[in-house]
Design an enzyme around this catalytic site. Structure first.
Site, PDB file in Angstrom:
ATOM      1  N   SER A 115       0.614  -1.576  -0.183  1.00  0.00           N
ATOM      2  CA  SER A 115      -0.060   0.101  -0.524  1.00  0.00           C
ATOM      3  C   SER A 115       0.851   1.207   0.044  1.00  0.00           C
ATOM      4  O   SER A 115       0.441   2.424   0.762  1.00  0.00           O
ATOM      5  CB  SER A 115      -0.838  -0.106   1.638  1.00  0.00           C
ATOM      6  OG  SER A 115      -1.616   0.839   0.565  1.00  0.00           O
ATOM      7  N   SER A 116       1.713   1.572  -0.734  1.00  0.00           N
ATOM      8  CA  SER A 116       2.574   2.364  -0.906  1.00  0.00           C
ATOM      9  C   SER A 116       1.601   3.836  -1.731  1.00  0.00           C
ATOM     10  O   SER A 116       1.837   4.919  -1.127  1.00  0.00           O
ATOM     11  CB  SER A 116       3.543   2.699  -2.521  1.00  0.00           C
ATOM     12  OG  SER A 116       2.969   2.087  -3.675  1.00  0.00           O
ATOM     13  N   GLU A 161     -10.146   7.946  -2.802  1.00  0.00           N
ATOM     14  CA  GLU A 161      -9.965   7.145  -3.646  1.00  0.00           C
ATOM     15  C   GLU A 161     -10.949   6.428  -4.591  1.00  0.00           C
ATOM     16  O   GLU A 161     -11.685   6.791  -5.816  1.00  0.00           O
ATOM     17  CB  GLU A 161      -9.008   6.045  -3.214  1.00  0.00           C
ATOM     18  CG  GLU A 161      -7.700   5.558  -2.548  1.00  0.00           C
ATOM     19  CD  GLU A 161      -6.767   5.577  -3.846  1.00  0.00           C
ATOM     20  OE1 GLU A 161      -7.682   5.164  -4.688  1.00  0.00           O
ATOM     21  OE2 GLU A 161      -6.022   4.897  -3.164  1.00  0.00           O
ATOM     22  N   ASP A 175      -6.200  -0.650   4.592  1.00  0.00           N
ATOM     23  CA  ASP A 175      -5.473   0.249   4.673  1.00  0.00           C
ATOM     24  C   ASP A 175      -4.929   2.124   5.108  1.00  0.00           C
ATOM     25  O   ASP A 175      -4.351   1.997   5.926  1.00  0.00           O
ATOM     26  CB  ASP A 175      -4.665   0.762   2.562  1.00  0.00           C
ATOM     27  CG  ASP A 175      -4.623  -0.763   2.092  1.00  0.00           C
ATOM     28  OD1 ASP A 175      -4.432  -1.612   2.537  1.00  0.00           O
ATOM     29  OD2 ASP A 175      -4.637  -0.650   1.254  1.00  0.00           O
ATOM     30  N   TYR A 206     -12.519 -11.365  -8.125  1.00  0.00           N
ATOM     31  CA  TYR A 206     -12.728 -11.036  -6.906  1.00  0.00           C
ATOM     32  C   TYR A 206     -14.430 -10.758  -7.008  1.00  0.00           C
ATOM     33  O   TYR A 206     -15.404 -11.235  -5.898  1.00  0.00           O
ATOM     34  CB  TYR A 206     -12.649  -9.440  -6.429  1.00  0.00           C
ATOM     35  CG  TYR A 206     -12.840  -8.645  -5.534  1.00  0.00           C
ATOM     36  CD1 TYR A 206     -12.278  -8.274  -4.212  1.00  0.00           C
ATOM     37  CD2 TYR A 206     -14.358  -7.208  -5.565  1.00  0.00           C
ATOM     38  CE1 TYR A 206     -13.094  -7.891  -3.365  1.00  0.00           C
ATOM     39  CE2 TYR A 206     -14.512  -6.647  -4.836  1.00  0.00           C
ATOM     40  CZ  TYR A 206     -13.856  -6.741  -3.585  1.00  0.00           C
ATOM     41  OH  TYR A 206     -14.467  -6.088  -2.086  1.00  0.00           O
TER      42      TYR A 206
END
Length: 394
Positions: free
Chosen positions: A133-134, A167, A179, A229
């Site tokens: 999770s940069s 996001e 995150d 997913y």
């Protein structure tokens, strides 16, 4: 500039070279994260168990006299300039600046007002595209730096929620909250049991003693992750519906105990749906057992639960693949390794292993060799310990 391990002191030196003067510079750090256990259950009413780690992104920031904003990154060429009064919009050419502008856009939407612009220099020791999770480290570190510098005093929980909102609304990525939440609220020597639905957490001691987590990146492109997913979510919803139609009084799959599932599982005739539900129920149980294991400082038990989690993700949820399975299988045969599992969405991405500190270098060398031999290209490896959430350094 050639990549090196950045320190806050080095970043301050580079900031002064770039922007001049030493007065008024403030320095902030933002960690990467791992999810210790609790995979694919956050959207089934379950809890995740992440920890912040000691790989940091650093932000150096200083207010300006005018309304200009200037972004620079120590390791990426190019300067981005904006005006603080801009109505920020996503633009592909703005690269990483989109993450920063997204945060500013959300802050403005929440009523926060800027009386001037600022200079910013960032540099990261967090491996990009490394599955830890940069991008969330960038969002939350920047948000905390701006909040503190401008006196907004935004809470850590709200910093996380702003990162997620950015996001969703600015970057158009429908991510969860884990995150941003662990990066904003993490504490060294702890992990967090996070209820993603209620956005509530409990700190749990993470005292690893002579052990370290090793992150193992498959470096595989995850082309199937999104479609698979959605398929898994649909299968879980189907399983929940079948159970409820047969009188099982549960709001979600992870509210069911293992013993309840042993009784009620007979209502699910479809083998695939049955396996998906079994993973959710048993993984939630493994999260709870892992919390108790860490509270009792029983790392051997935690290691066993990591292996069990991977086996369930491989056999019942079917989201691993040859790359992740190879990493975990090879890791399990190495001296000093007491547990390993895939972490994240699967179909590529990363695995983690719990390895004795005296064995980590040989462990990484040996697993790399075997992985390359079987898969045909190298993975990425680094060891880490727990770390603090976003914080000001000086």
């Amino acid at each position: 500039m050639e990549k090196f391990t950045v320190t806050p002191e080095r970043l301050k030196e580079e900031f002064i070279k770039m922007y001049g003067a030493a007065d008024g510079i403030r320095m902030f750090a933002s960690p990467a994260r791992i999810n210790i256990i609790g995979e694919h259950i956050d959207y089934n009413g379950g809890k995740v168990f992440p920890a912040a780690i000691d790989k940091y992104l650093y932000c150096a920031i200083r207010k300006r006299q005018d309304t200009k904003i200037i972004y620079n990154d120590l390791f990426f060429s190019g300067t981005f300039e904006f005006d603080v009064n801009t109505d920020f919009q996503f633009e592909k050419g703005n690269d990483y600046a989109n993450y920063l502008n997204g945060i500013l856009s959300i802050m403005k939407a929440h009523g926060y007002k800027f009386d001037c612009g600022f200079d910013l220099l960032i540099a990261s020791n967090v491996p990009s595209a490394g599955g830890i999770s940069s991008s969330s480290a960038l969002e939350c570190g920047f948000a905390w730096a701006v909040s503190e510098t401008f006196g907004f005093n935004i809470s850590r929980k709200d910093i996380a929620l702003m990162g997620q909102q950015s996001e969703h609304e600015f970057m158009n990525v429908n991510c969860g909250i884990m995150d941003q939440y662990i990066i904003s609220t993490g504490k060294k020597d702890t992990a967090e049991v996070l209820d993603c639905a209620k956005v509530e957490h409990e700190y749990v001691p993470l005292e690893l003693g002579d052990y370290r987590f090793v992150v193992m990146n498959t470096k595989k492109q995850r082309r199937l992750a999104d479609s698979k997913y959605n398929e898994r979510r649909s299968q879980c919803e189907k399983g929940l519906s079948i159970l409820q139609e047969n009188g099982v009084d549960i709001p979600d799959l992870c509210s069911m105990s293992v013993s309840q599932f042993d009784e009620a599982g007979k209502f699910i005739k479809d083998e695939i749906i049955y396996k998906r539900v079994r993973h959710c129920v048993t993984e939630m149980d493994r999260v709870l057992q892992s919390v108790e294991a860490l509270k009792a400082n029983n790392l051997k038990k935690l290691g066993q639960l990591l292996y069990a989690s991977h086996n369930s993700l491989r056999d019942d949820y079917e989201v691993t693949g040859i790359e992740l399975d190879t990493l975990v299988e090879v890791a399990s045969k190495q001296e000093g390794c007491i547990g390993a599992r895939m972490t994240g969405a699967g179909f590529g991405g990363c695995a983690i292993a719990l390895v004795h500190k005296n064995c980590t270098q040989d462990f990484m060398k040996n697993v790399q060799s075997e992985y390359t031999k079987k898969i045909g290209y190298e993975g990425g490896f680094f060891e880490c310990s727990s770390g603090d959430g976003v914080k000001e350094i000086f």
